[in-house]
Design a protein around this motif. Structure first.
Motif, PDB file in Angstrom:
ATOM      1  N   SER A  23      -8.217   5.259   7.010  1.00 46.61           N
ATOM      2  CA  SER A  23      -8.787   6.176   8.329  1.00 46.61           C
ATOM      3  C   SER A  23      -7.539   5.748   9.015  1.00 46.61           C
ATOM      4  CB  SER A  23      -9.513   5.299   8.934  1.00 46.61           C
ATOM      5  OG  SER A  23      -9.017   4.084   9.427  1.00 46.61           O
ATOM      6  N   GLY A  24      -7.560   7.377   9.306  1.00 45.01           N
ATOM      7  CA  GLY A  24      -6.401   7.547  10.129  1.00 45.01           C
ATOM      8  C   GLY A  24      -4.672   7.760   9.204  1.00 45.01           C
ATOM      9  N   ARG A  25      -4.268   7.874   9.781  1.00 46.20           N
ATOM     10  CA  ARG A  25      -3.337   8.506   9.141  1.00 46.20           C
ATOM     11  C   ARG A  25      -2.301   6.861   8.700  1.00 46.20           C
ATOM     12  NH1 ARG A  25      -0.786  11.863  13.503  1.00 46.20           N
ATOM     13  NH2 ARG A  25      -3.165  12.618  13.168  1.00 46.20           N
ATOM     14  N   LEU A  26      -2.824   5.728   8.576  1.00 43.13           N
ATOM     15  CA  LEU A  26      -1.977   4.777   8.467  1.00 43.13           C
ATOM     16  C   LEU A  26      -1.462   4.829   6.983  1.00 43.13           C
ATOM     17  CD1 LEU A  26      -1.422   2.295   9.960  1.00 43.13           C
ATOM     18  CD2 LEU A  26      -3.545   0.626   9.281  1.00 43.13           C
ATOM     19  N   ARG A  27      -2.113   5.181   5.892  1.00 40.75           N
ATOM     20  CA  ARG A  27      -2.078   4.286   5.145  1.00 40.75           C
ATOM     21  C   ARG A  27      -0.279   5.481   4.023  1.00 40.75           C
ATOM     22  NH1 ARG A  27      -6.210   2.421   1.452  1.00 40.75           N
ATOM     23  NH2 ARG A  27      -5.417   3.484  -0.209  1.00 40.75           N
ATOM     24  N   SER A  28      -0.941   6.943   5.109  1.00 41.55           N
ATOM     25  CA  SER A  28       0.218   7.911   4.508  1.00 41.55           C
ATOM     26  C   SER A  28       1.473   7.317   5.385  1.00 41.55           C
ATOM     27  CB  SER A  28      -0.710   9.673   4.824  1.00 41.55           C
ATOM     28  OG  SER A  28      -0.684   9.080   6.276  1.00 41.55           O
ATOM     29  N   LYS A  29       1.314   7.438   6.334  1.00 48.11           N
ATOM     30  CA  LYS A  29       2.734   6.532   6.821  1.00 48.11           C
ATOM     31  C   LYS A  29       3.350   5.479   6.420  1.00 48.11           C
ATOM     32  CE  LYS A  29       2.409  10.065  10.247  1.00 48.11           C
ATOM     33  NZ  LYS A  29       3.476  10.875  10.676  1.00 48.11           N
ATOM     34  N   GLY A  30       4.708   5.372   6.786  1.00 47.24           N
ATOM     35  CA  GLY A  30       5.832   4.142   6.005  1.00 47.24           C
ATOM     36  C   GLY A  30       5.388   3.094   7.270  1.00 47.24           C
ATOM     37  N   PRO A  31       6.412   2.249   7.633  1.00 50.03           N
ATOM     38  CA  PRO A  31       5.634   0.388   7.663  1.00 50.03           C
ATOM     39  C   PRO A  31       6.511   0.957   9.590  1.00 50.03           C
ATOM     40  CG  PRO A  31       8.585   0.996   6.645  1.00 50.03           C
ATOM     41  CD  PRO A  31       6.934   1.922   6.381  1.00 50.03           C
ATOM     42  N   ASP A  32       6.764   1.770   9.194  1.00 47.49           N
ATOM     43  CA  ASP A  32       6.883   2.523  11.000  1.00 47.49           C
ATOM     44  C   ASP A  32       5.903   2.186  12.085  1.00 47.49           C
ATOM     45  OD1 ASP A  32       7.164   4.759   9.599  1.00 47.49           O
ATOM     46  OD2 ASP A  32       8.946   4.929  11.213  1.00 47.49           O
ATOM     47  N   TYR A  33       4.902   3.226  10.995  1.00 50.95           N
ATOM     48  CA  TYR A  33       3.882   3.038  11.508  1.00 50.95           C
ATOM     49  C   TYR A  33       3.112   2.156  12.268  1.00 50.95           C
ATOM     50  CZ  TYR A  33      -0.625   6.308  12.756  1.00 50.95           C
ATOM     51  OH  TYR A  33      -1.357   6.574  13.929  1.00 50.95           O
ATOM     52  N   LEU A  34       3.322   1.617  10.807  1.00 49.40           N
ATOM     53  CA  LEU A  34       2.096  -0.070  10.641  1.00 49.40           C
ATOM     54  C   LEU A  34       2.812  -0.893  11.813  1.00 49.40           C
ATOM     55  CD1 LEU A  34       0.533  -1.950   9.686  1.00 49.40           C
ATOM     56  CD2 LEU A  34       2.486  -2.706   7.977  1.00 49.40           C
ATOM     57  N   LEU A  35       4.321  -0.675  11.934  1.00 51.14           N
ATOM     58  CA  LEU A  35       4.544  -1.978  12.710  1.00 51.14           C
ATOM     59  C   LEU A  35       3.482  -1.248  14.546  1.00 51.14           C
ATOM     60  CD1 LEU A  35       7.275  -3.738  13.985  1.00 51.14           C
ATOM     61  CD2 LEU A  35       8.324  -1.692  14.934  1.00 51.14           C
ATOM     62  N   TYR A  36       3.988   0.275  14.599  1.00 52.07           N
ATOM     63  CA  TYR A  36       3.165   0.903  15.824  1.00 52.07           C
ATOM     64  C   TYR A  36       1.685  -0.010  16.376  1.00 52.07           C
ATOM     65  CZ  TYR A  36       0.261   3.655  18.353  1.00 52.07           C
ATOM     66  OH  TYR A  36      -1.463   4.298  18.574  1.00 52.07           O
ATOM     67  N   ALA A  37       1.146  -0.057  14.803  1.00 54.70           N
ATOM     68  CA  ALA A  37      -0.533  -0.721  14.609  1.00 54.70           C
ATOM     69  C   ALA A  37      -0.394  -1.511  15.114  1.00 54.70           C
ATOM     70  CB  ALA A  37      -0.878  -0.310  13.370  1.00 54.70           C
ATOM     71  N   LEU A  38       0.242  -2.327  14.583  1.00 51.77           N
ATOM     72  CA  LEU A  38       0.233  -4.075  14.979  1.00 51.77           C
ATOM     73  C   LEU A  38       1.054  -4.474  16.192  1.00 51.77           C
ATOM     74  CD1 LEU A  38       2.037  -5.393  11.978  1.00 51.77           C
ATOM     75  CD2 LEU A  38       0.047  -5.544  12.254  1.00 51.77           C
ATOM     76  N   ALA A  39       2.082  -3.917  17.373  1.00 50.40           N
ATOM     77  CA  ALA A  39       2.371  -3.646  18.271  1.00 50.40           C
ATOM     78  C   ALA A  39       1.132  -3.306  18.942  1.00 50.40           C
ATOM     79  CB  ALA A  39       3.614  -3.323  18.308  1.00 50.40           C
ATOM     80  N   TYR A  48       1.086  -1.064   0.229  1.00 59.64           N
ATOM     81  CA  TYR A  48      -0.160  -0.027  -0.230  1.00 59.64           C
ATOM     82  C   TYR A  48       0.728   1.327  -0.013  1.00 59.64           C
ATOM     83  CZ  TYR A  48       1.073   0.753   4.507  1.00 59.64           C
ATOM     84  OH  TYR A  48       1.759   0.658   6.381  1.00 59.64           O
ATOM     85  N   SER A  49      -0.071   2.401  -0.664  1.00 57.34           N
ATOM     86  CA  SER A  49       0.466   3.520  -0.681  1.00 57.34           C
ATOM     87  C   SER A  49       0.001   4.604   0.331  1.00 57.34           C
ATOM     88  CB  SER A  49       1.786   4.376  -1.416  1.00 57.34           C
ATOM     89  OG  SER A  49       0.463   3.901  -2.792  1.00 57.34           O
ATOM     90  N   ASP A  50       0.161   6.061   0.090  1.00 55.58           N
ATOM     91  CA  ASP A  50      -1.265   6.493   0.381  1.00 55.58           C
ATOM     92  C   ASP A  50      -2.478   6.419  -1.047  1.00 55.58           C
ATOM     93  OD1 ASP A  50      -2.576   8.199   1.405  1.00 55.58           O
ATOM     94  OD2 ASP A  50      -0.993  10.000   1.066  1.00 55.58           O
ATOM     95  N   THR A  51      -2.388   5.950  -1.855  1.00 55.21           N
ATOM     96  CA  THR A  51      -3.056   6.532  -2.736  1.00 55.21           C
ATOM     97  C   THR A  51      -3.057   5.036  -3.191  1.00 55.21           C
ATOM     98  OG1 THR A  51      -1.044   6.483  -4.784  1.00 55.21           O
ATOM     99  CG2 THR A  51      -2.111   8.717  -4.520  1.00 55.21           C
ATOM    100  N   GLU A  52      -2.798   3.687  -3.414  1.00 53.78           N
ATOM    101  CA  GLU A  52      -3.500   2.817  -3.695  1.00 53.78           C
ATOM    102  C   GLU A  52      -3.228   1.541  -2.888  1.00 53.78           C
ATOM    103  OE1 GLU A  52      -0.836   1.377  -6.922  1.00 53.78           O
ATOM    104  OE2 GLU A  52       0.913   2.607  -6.144  1.00 53.78           O
ATOM    105  N   LEU A  53      -3.956   0.479  -2.984  1.00 55.65           N
ATOM    106  CA  LEU A  53      -3.523  -1.190  -1.717  1.00 55.65           C
ATOM    107  C   LEU A  53      -4.017  -1.731  -2.453  1.00 55.65           C
ATOM    108  CD1 LEU A  53      -4.474  -1.066   1.888  1.00 55.65           C
ATOM    109  CD2 LEU A  53      -6.035  -2.722   0.252  1.00 55.65           C
ATOM    110  N   GLN A  54      -3.236  -2.846  -2.237  1.00 50.06           N
ATOM    111  CA  GLN A  54      -3.912  -4.171  -3.659  1.00 50.06           C
ATOM    112  C   GLN A  54      -2.998  -5.126  -2.144  1.00 50.06           C
ATOM    113  OE1 GLN A  54       0.169  -4.470  -5.560  1.00 50.06           O
ATOM    114  NE2 GLN A  54      -0.972  -6.647  -6.721  1.00 50.06           N
ATOM    115  N   GLU A  55      -4.068  -6.370  -2.174  1.00 45.56           N
ATOM    116  CA  GLU A  55      -3.879  -7.355  -1.242  1.00 45.56           C
ATOM    117  C   GLU A  55      -3.772  -8.370  -2.015  1.00 45.56           C
ATOM    118  OE1 GLU A  55      -7.003  -6.738   1.559  1.00 45.56           O
ATOM    119  OE2 GLU A  55      -6.723  -8.178   2.739  1.00 45.56           O
ATOM    120  N   ILE A  56      -2.850  -9.606  -1.453  1.00 41.94           N
ATOM    121  CA  ILE A  56      -2.836 -10.584  -2.131  1.00 41.94           C
ATOM    122  C   ILE A  56      -2.776 -11.749  -1.293  1.00 41.94           C
ATOM    123  CG2 ILE A  56      -1.735 -12.095  -4.391  1.00 41.94           C
ATOM    124  CD1 ILE A  56      -0.228  -9.631  -4.851  1.00 41.94           C
TER     125      ILE A  56
END
Lengths: 358, 358, 358, 358, 358
Positions: free
Chosen positions: B158-174, B36-44
């Motif tokens: 929703s929120g800023r999850l898509r617009s931030k990098g993998p470290d924010y995703l790490l935060y979301a998961l943790a 994913y990026s801010d503009t697109e999301l691909q899920e496989i």
């Protein structure tokens, strides 16, 4: 495991004194030498200290393993040949030492505790390791050589053991000694689960004995294993130690294991305490139940026996006074007494039932 | 939860050895890729490790989630493709690890404990996270995928999850894994309140069993959750970790949660100890009350029965000696005996009453 | 006080999510604005967030107090108007937070625990404080506004409150919240002294219940008050916080109070433990005394009843065998039996006396 | 060992006040001087402080040992002659001090605790050491001189004692005092093992007393030995102390011993606690067993005695009513009653057996 | 000693508020001034604050001691005259403060706890000390002036008290307050030894009460004395404090005393806990012994009484059935029954003996 396992010299003895233990040495020392590089491996068993000295000349990594209780003579010869500090020699001879690391000039000296699975209790044996330039010494006090798996890996050339230096071999040896705690703790955990079940079902004197032994063993194991945290922490961090940076990462993994082992031992200790509380509570509970049975039975029958006793008195026999147990003359006297006794018994039962006593 | 949950290799096994667990793998691993990026999301879903490799070429953030017990083959392929350290792979395979962080070159490796609400006890499952450049790996051992809420937030943008990098995703998961403790602890607290009420009303063997289980579970949970403090502390402070400054603020919030969770667990542990004391005191108290009932009844009737027994003796039958139970011949003998017995009984009752026994 | 008091969102919810609590908001938020300088003071009740914004333009110190549970809408508006971090807003909404300080850019965010005196137990309410440039926000969850004394001091222009900046107001607010523990602890101490006296006199089931509740309350209070040490330590020492040097001295005084409060709570906890031990010992002691009474009575009368029983046997009735209870024919048989019984009874009494049993 | 062993002056007395102890000095001080270098050794017994002063002129190492309780006069003369700080003199005179190190200008002052093996309890005596330039003072309070082994080593010129300076002699003295704990702890461990066996077999009042004494002794020993860790740590690390680098290695070995001693004492303390728990559990268990025997016997015989009591009633004697105990007239009445009583007894036994009561 | 001894203002009161205590001031303050140098000493009793101010002009050391509870007026005047910080004044007025040090500009403010020997419990009184330039203030709350010994030493010109500055006087005052713990602890230790003896001999309800009080007093003393470690540590090390280097050595000695006092209090606390365990074990033990006596007696006589009861039945009276208690007709029936009863009694006694019950 005995409560006091440290060998020591009489206070006032000079440092570095090597002395034969009082009882005859049960396992005479056997020295095994392995000399290896990435391309070759040479293994000599039952070698003399002097023969080991020669191996140092070559640019290969040399691993000298001394199995059994080293006699003062062998230790002194090793000390002179390889320039080992007298305090280190004393620590090897006086087994039961606390795990520690010590840096003597360029030689890193390490003492570890090797836990053992015995029939129904845990024990530890001292492992002493020396890391010099291109050489590793290992000393293990018992009759069983624990390092055979490492030798197999060296012979099979599996993993990177052969291609790395003596510090990686040190890691392999230390890792084996540390990980030996896992099977011991696994059995501990299984016994605790077993005891917990027994305690919740029916606590006996035997469960109490076993529980006490587990608690004591956890305490003794903890005393011998706890300082290994500090040892591994030093190996992982101390910049003065002759260990390369990429090997430190492996020691860090090993350090994590020592922490997990301590976590487990602490948890087991708390658990044995919890189980002891459970035992006490269960015994109290059963005592309470026992006493209720006695109280219910006694409280019901004691008044009834009293009534029966009253009409067993002989007042009616010798006098004709109308006050002399006239109940005995009543037509329905006997059934009436039964009625009173049944009423008293049922009434008391009802009272106990209402107080939720059985 | 079993007392010993760590998987381990036999001591002496080389580091990084991956081996199939003894029992057949219950849940084969399923790899899900989200790019994913801010503009697109691909899920496989159900993607191969090799296909994941391709996603790294693009400048998007890639999240590769491996659900289930990863088999050695999949792990080895992932390790080779993404250059994962052998010690990390071993830690993923040997579940039951202590939560920790480890930095291998540029890759940050994190192990967390995911608490679970089961029927009547608490358990934890290992979550392993990898933070690389533009990529996050997550491994979760059980059959249930806990990260679905994060995927929903990614899809909903929703929120800023898509617009931030993998470290924010790490935060979301943790954050999700950490916060999972709150419902578990909430249920714990509710059970403790329930037990407290029962203990104050009427302690039973069943309350004791439940109390013991709660105490044990608090102990086991604590062992698995305690090290997460250290993990979050590292994520919040360690300057070497590839986490940006404004994201660290979020990890700090997450760290506060781990501290609050530990506070709660400590308090609960103290409370179970307090409740056990209460149980013991209550049982002692009830035993005391039981014994008083018995003592009052027995102490009153035993002397009376003795008196009745005395006048049941046959001394008056066979001889005419004036010393042979003359009481039996008294006109008011029988009522007198009743009088004496009533006096004794009432006197004893009065004594017990004055000593405040019932 | 409930065991689990923290409000939380379902795990996986994004940070900064504001959500209405499940039960309808019992106290709608009321915003009070006080705007003051050394020379003037303006007080507006029930003001909107937007109206507050205007007050910031003036060079006076502005204190905005939000009483009651803030609804998501008010919080969001405040957040946007005053540029409050989403994590801070979430912490205000999800009450039951652990006391902490957090610095968001120039804004200092503080959470404190406000202890409450209830009928027979202790509770805490969350107080959230914000220190910005020339502005202080305060949030208090309950229906009762605790800060009225500060407002009085502002209106009376007593002390240096009006002449100092918002950091001194922050001190005044924090000091009030911290000092609120003293009356709570004073009552605690009084109850403990009362319970101690009762326990030494006559322990009852009611004392046990009250004791347990005090212990539990001390535990819960400790959990909520302990982190305030850290909070005050930060306010006293952290150089980054926007607090002037001479004000830090006041926070140091406040810090001393938190330490003294913790000392008291720790001592009270140790005392409740000591009282529980006293309770158990007293109950054991009384049980022992009960049992001695029973034992003395039963042990004396059981042999006597046996003797009476022997002479109640009917052996003398049906046969004239000289072996058939010849005692019944003796001239002094009956007095002799009394003599034997009195001798046995007195002998046993003497034995018990010598063993110091009563 | 008494609970309070520190000598002290009345509060408000000036520092450095030397005063005769209240009871007459049991052991007058004897000063022994040994003056040695690598090549020569001179030993003078019963020397005056003034004569000692002369020995300092020579370039040899001087060891002045004061055995027995030093009187104020001797101490003052030593203080003046060797320029000893008044606080140090006071600490030597007021024995029972906590082990510590103190650096007065160039003089290093050390207090150690010398543990003693007494009949059936442990005690400690204060050893004070002074390290100056080329001189060592040692003070030992008791009547027995513990340093004879060192003197032997000096005379025999064994090891490196004669060739090293006063700092190595300090090590030798300190090492002897520290190692004195090992025989004490070995005996402790043996007693604990002995007590454990006794407790598992048959706990008695005597085991309880011995156990309590061991626990108390462990506590008192710990108080006197614990601070020696800090002392050795200082000697090992403090760069200001006049100890050479290669000697510090020896102090490090000595430090390891203090840690091992503390480990042992901690383990012993935990063990005595464990044994006390075992004692309590065993007593509870035995009480439970006692009560079951009573309950089984009483519960079986009380109903039977009631039945016998019923048919001992005299209803059948005086009236011919058909309701007056017709059972007495039945042909098989008596065997029937026996049958009922045996049935009741066996039934109750079966019930108790099924409930697993004996 | 009350559990809560701190005086405090209602929360929300401004800092530095001085207020009369609720109960009339029991001891009006008396100010004593001593002005001294190496050569002269001037002592004025009952001086006014204003008169004290004048003494500061001279280059001598001035010691102003305020004995008794200082009223707000005196405190305010002292505060204004000597420029004392309002927080310090508040701490002096609100006695029961935790010992602490505080540096206000050049003034060092110290609070200490002065332990007191009362009839049968320990108490503490607050001592507040101020060290300014050439001046020392001391405040002591009770009616008894503890500093008389210092005054005597000043007047006698003994030691170096007169020749040193106010920092040495501060040491002398603090040392006196600290050392006051030794007689208190000595009495504590003597009482513990006394209680231990009593507990091993015969535990009573009175010993339990005294033991509990000792434990509680140790707890309360510890709370008031523990922080003095920190106070002395500051005085010894804090470079900002106006104390000269050679005086710091004396504070170090004083610090050692606070540590030893804490060691003693900790040991005493552990000992009271150990004694309580001993009490519980003794009571359990005695209960067990009581119950055994009852069980032995009851278990032996209950079957015998049953046998006697059987032959007290009247089956033989009314029918001539050969089944109707034929034993009564046997020639040796009665001696046989005695034989059976003696056999049963002796057999049970033998069983109990073999089970080691008495």
């Amino acid at each position: 495991m005995s409560f006091f396992t440290k060998r020591y010299h009489p206070p006032g003895t000079g440092p570095g004194t090597l002395r034969l233990p009082d009882k005859p040495n049960p396992t005479p020392p056997r020295i095994t030498l392995i000399d290896y590089s990435d391309t070759e491996l040479q293994e000599i068993e039952e070698v003399t200290p002097e023969a080991c000295r020669a191996a140092l000349e070559r640019p290969t990594t040399t691993w000298i393993h001394v199995q059994g209780d080293p006699d003062p003579d062998t230790l002194t010869r090793l000390g002179v040949l390889f320039d080992i500090h007298e305090l280190a020699l004393e620590d090897i001879a006086n087994s039961g030492q606390r795990p520690k690391t010590e840096l003597y000039d360029d030689q890193l000296f390490i003492i570890l505790s090797h836990p053992l699975l015995e029939d129904d209790y845990a024990d530890t044996e001292q492992v002493s390791l020396f890391l010099g330039k291109q050489v590793i010494f290992s000393f293990h006090g018992g009759s069983h050589d624990p390092f055979e798996p490492i030798r197999k890996r060296l012979r099979k050339h599996s993993g990177r053991l052969r291609s790395k230096g003596p510090d990686y071999l040190l890691y392999a040896l230390a890792d084996l000694v540390i990980d030996q705690s896992f099977p011991v703790l696994e059995q501990f955990g299984a016994e605790l689960e077993d005891l917990e079940e027994k305690l919740l079902a029916a606590p006996s004197r035997e469960t109490l004995r076993r529980l006490h032994e587990l608690k004591r063993d956890a305490l003794l194991l903890r005393r011998m294993l706890w300082p290994q945290r500090e040892v591994l922490n030093n190996l992982m961090r101390n910049e003065e130690y002759p260990i390369e940076a990429d090997i430190r990462l492996y020691f860090r993994d090993c350090y994590d294991h020592t922490i997990q082992i301590m976590d487990l031992l602490e948890t087991y200790r708390d658990m044995t305490t919890g189980l002891l509380d459970l035992y006490l509570s269960s015994v109290s509970n059963r005592l309470n139940e026992t006493m209720r049975v006695l109280t219910v039975i006694a409280t019901i029958f004691i008044p009834l026996t009293f009534i029966a006793g009253v009409y067993g008195m002989n007042f009616g026999n010798k006098t004709d006074s109308p006050w002399a147990m006239p109940e005995l003359n009543w037509y329905y006297g006997y059934p009436l007494v039964w009625g009173v006794m049944i009423a008293v018994g049922v009434g008391l039962l009802y009272l106990f039932k209402r107080k939720d006593w059985f």
